[in-house]
Design a protein around this motif. Structure first.
Motif, PDB file in Angstrom:
ATOM      1  N   MET A  53       0.816  -1.334   0.240  1.00 33.77           N
ATOM      2  CA  MET A  53       0.054  -0.074  -0.074  1.00 33.77           C
ATOM      3  C   MET A  53       0.982   1.285   0.003  1.00 33.77           C
ATOM      4  SD  MET A  53      -3.412  -1.130   0.442  1.00 33.77           S
ATOM      5  CE  MET A  53      -4.369  -0.361   1.597  1.00 33.77           C
ATOM      6  N   TYR A  54       1.940   1.203  -0.761  1.00 37.70           N
ATOM      7  CA  TYR A  54       2.843   2.595  -0.895  1.00 37.70           C
ATOM      8  C   TYR A  54       2.526   3.318  -2.222  1.00 37.70           C
ATOM      9  CZ  TYR A  54       6.369   0.481   2.413  1.00 37.70           C
ATOM     10  OH  TYR A  54       6.994   0.095   3.532  1.00 37.70           O
ATOM     11  N   SER A  55       2.562   4.541  -1.973  1.00 37.19           N
ATOM     12  CA  SER A  55       2.403   5.499  -2.912  1.00 37.19           C
ATOM     13  C   SER A  55       3.602   6.327  -3.139  1.00 37.19           C
ATOM     14  CB  SER A  55       0.974   6.143  -3.023  1.00 37.19           C
ATOM     15  OG  SER A  55       0.979   7.096  -2.008  1.00 37.19           O
ATOM     16  N   PHE A  56       4.065   6.547  -4.194  1.00 35.63           N
ATOM     17  CA  PHE A  56       5.333   7.600  -4.314  1.00 35.63           C
ATOM     18  C   PHE A  56       4.762   8.601  -5.329  1.00 35.63           C
ATOM     19  CE2 PHE A  56       6.661   3.472  -3.235  1.00 35.63           C
ATOM     20  CZ  PHE A  56       8.158   3.745  -2.917  1.00 35.63           C
ATOM     21  N   ASP A  57       5.237   9.985  -4.965  1.00 33.38           N
ATOM     22  CA  ASP A  57       4.933  11.083  -5.715  1.00 33.38           C
ATOM     23  C   ASP A  57       6.520  11.463  -6.336  1.00 33.38           C
ATOM     24  OD1 ASP A  57       2.294  11.295  -5.635  1.00 33.38           O
ATOM     25  OD2 ASP A  57       2.567  11.854  -3.479  1.00 33.38           O
ATOM     26  N   PHE A  58       6.654  11.848  -7.621  1.00 25.93           N
ATOM     27  CA  PHE A  58       7.798  12.238  -8.279  1.00 25.93           C
ATOM     28  C   PHE A  58       7.487  13.404  -8.936  1.00 25.93           C
ATOM     29  CE2 PHE A  58       8.466   7.777  -7.874  1.00 25.93           C
ATOM     30  CZ  PHE A  58       9.587   7.472  -7.463  1.00 25.93           C
ATOM     31  N   LYS A  59       8.725  14.025  -9.128  1.00 24.84           N
ATOM     32  CA  LYS A  59       8.515  15.260 -10.125  1.00 24.84           C
ATOM     33  C   LYS A  59       9.678  15.197 -11.015  1.00 24.84           C
ATOM     34  CE  LYS A  59       9.406  20.416 -10.833  1.00 24.84           C
ATOM     35  NZ  LYS A  59       9.615  21.621 -10.265  1.00 24.84           N
ATOM     36  N   ASP A  74       7.239  12.450  -2.005  1.00 27.49           N
ATOM     37  CA  ASP A  74       6.854  11.952  -1.154  1.00 27.49           C
ATOM     38  C   ASP A  74       6.584  10.562  -1.193  1.00 27.49           C
ATOM     39  OD1 ASP A  74       5.355  12.314   1.415  1.00 27.49           O
ATOM     40  OD2 ASP A  74       3.409  12.284   0.603  1.00 27.49           O
ATOM     41  N   VAL A  75       6.530   9.940  -0.168  1.00 26.09           N
ATOM     42  CA  VAL A  75       6.111   8.619   0.095  1.00 26.09           C
ATOM     43  C   VAL A  75       4.934   8.171   1.137  1.00 26.09           C
ATOM     44  CG1 VAL A  75       6.867   6.137   0.242  1.00 26.09           C
ATOM     45  CG2 VAL A  75       8.419   7.561  -0.880  1.00 26.09           C
ATOM     46  N   GLU A  76       3.903   7.611   0.911  1.00 23.42           N
ATOM     47  CA  GLU A  76       2.902   7.384   1.491  1.00 23.42           C
ATOM     48  C   GLU A  76       2.796   5.806   1.895  1.00 23.42           C
ATOM     49  OE1 GLU A  76      -0.416   9.538   0.772  1.00 23.42           O
ATOM     50  OE2 GLU A  76       0.215  11.418   1.465  1.00 23.42           O
ATOM     51  N   ARG A  77       2.308   5.370   2.928  1.00 25.92           N
ATOM     52  CA  ARG A  77       1.830   3.788   3.128  1.00 25.92           C
ATOM     53  C   ARG A  77       0.597   3.971   3.645  1.00 25.92           C
ATOM     54  NH1 ARG A  77       5.103  -0.996   5.973  1.00 25.92           N
ATOM     55  NH2 ARG A  77       3.483  -2.422   5.142  1.00 25.92           N
ATOM     56  N   ASP A  78      -0.431   3.537   2.869  1.00 25.77           N
ATOM     57  CA  ASP A  78      -1.777   3.313   3.335  1.00 25.77           C
ATOM     58  C   ASP A  78      -2.336   4.858   3.765  1.00 25.77           C
ATOM     59  OD1 ASP A  78      -4.186   1.859   4.017  1.00 25.77           O
ATOM     60  OD2 ASP A  78      -3.606   1.296   5.865  1.00 25.77           O
ATOM     61  N   GLY A  79      -1.897   5.744   3.091  1.00 24.79           N
ATOM     62  CA  GLY A  79      -2.437   7.196   3.157  1.00 24.79           C
ATOM     63  C   GLY A  79      -1.747   8.050   4.066  1.00 24.79           C
ATOM     64  N   ARG A  80      -0.607   7.204   4.652  1.00 21.96           N
ATOM     65  CA  ARG A  80       0.102   8.453   5.577  1.00 21.96           C
ATOM     66  C   ARG A  80       1.443   8.360   5.489  1.00 21.96           C
ATOM     67  NH1 ARG A  80      -1.753   4.393   8.858  1.00 21.96           N
ATOM     68  NH2 ARG A  80      -3.792   4.495   9.653  1.00 21.96           N
ATOM     69  N   THR A  81       1.786   9.690   5.444  1.00 22.07           N
ATOM     70  CA  THR A  81       3.261   9.782   5.120  1.00 22.07           C
ATOM     71  C   THR A  81       4.083   8.802   5.967  1.00 22.07           C
ATOM     72  OG1 THR A  81       2.986  12.263   4.679  1.00 22.07           O
ATOM     73  CG2 THR A  81       5.319  11.459   5.089  1.00 22.07           C
ATOM     74  N   THR A  82       5.253   8.422   5.025  1.00 23.89           N
ATOM     75  CA  THR A  82       6.023   7.352   5.889  1.00 23.89           C
ATOM     76  C   THR A  82       7.784   7.878   5.594  1.00 23.89           C
ATOM     77  OG1 THR A  82       6.607   5.093   6.094  1.00 23.89           O
ATOM     78  CG2 THR A  82       6.323   5.642   3.871  1.00 23.89           C
TER      79      THR A  82
END
Length: 113
Positions: A53-59, A74-82
């Motif tokens: 459940m990770y999500s990554f944001d890149f520019k 940014d990296v989030e796990r299950d909707g929370r910053t990690t």
């Protein structure tokens, strides 16, 4: 020789949205958006497949028509910053950065117009 990017940002986002899923891991989901603050850049959101459940944001900013500068935002796990400094997250981020560079290379015929 510095070659400026000669493609409309909307067209660029469309090309990336079409191509990026083809270079990512099976099951990963990608969303590509225009970077409102930078006409030479796009924002990429990648949600990993599986249970992590990770999500990554890149520019992804174009240095010129051939080269991109990829920055993890940014990296989030299950909707929370990690914590993005852990080894598994660093490995995933490096893997996605490689995929983003690979996608940029495959889009060179469009960005070199």
């Amino acid at each position: 020789m510095n070659r400026d990017l000669n493609i409309d940002q909307t067209e660029l986002v469309g090309a990336w949205q079409e191509r990026l899923p083809e270079v990512l891991n099976v099951g990963d989901q990608a969303q590509v958006m225009a970077d409102e603050a930078d006409q030479q850049a796009i924002r990429i959101h990648i949600a990993t497949a599986g249970h992590q459940m990770y999500s990554f944001d890149f520019k992804c900013a174009y240095v010129d028509s051939r080269e991109v500068n990829v920055q993890l935002i940014d990296v989030e796990r299950d909707g929370r910053t990690t914590d993005e400094r852990t080894e598994p997250i660093q490995e995933l981020a490096q893997d996605y950065t490689r995929h983003i560079h690979e996608c940029a290379q495959s889009l060179q015929p469009k960005t070199r117009q």
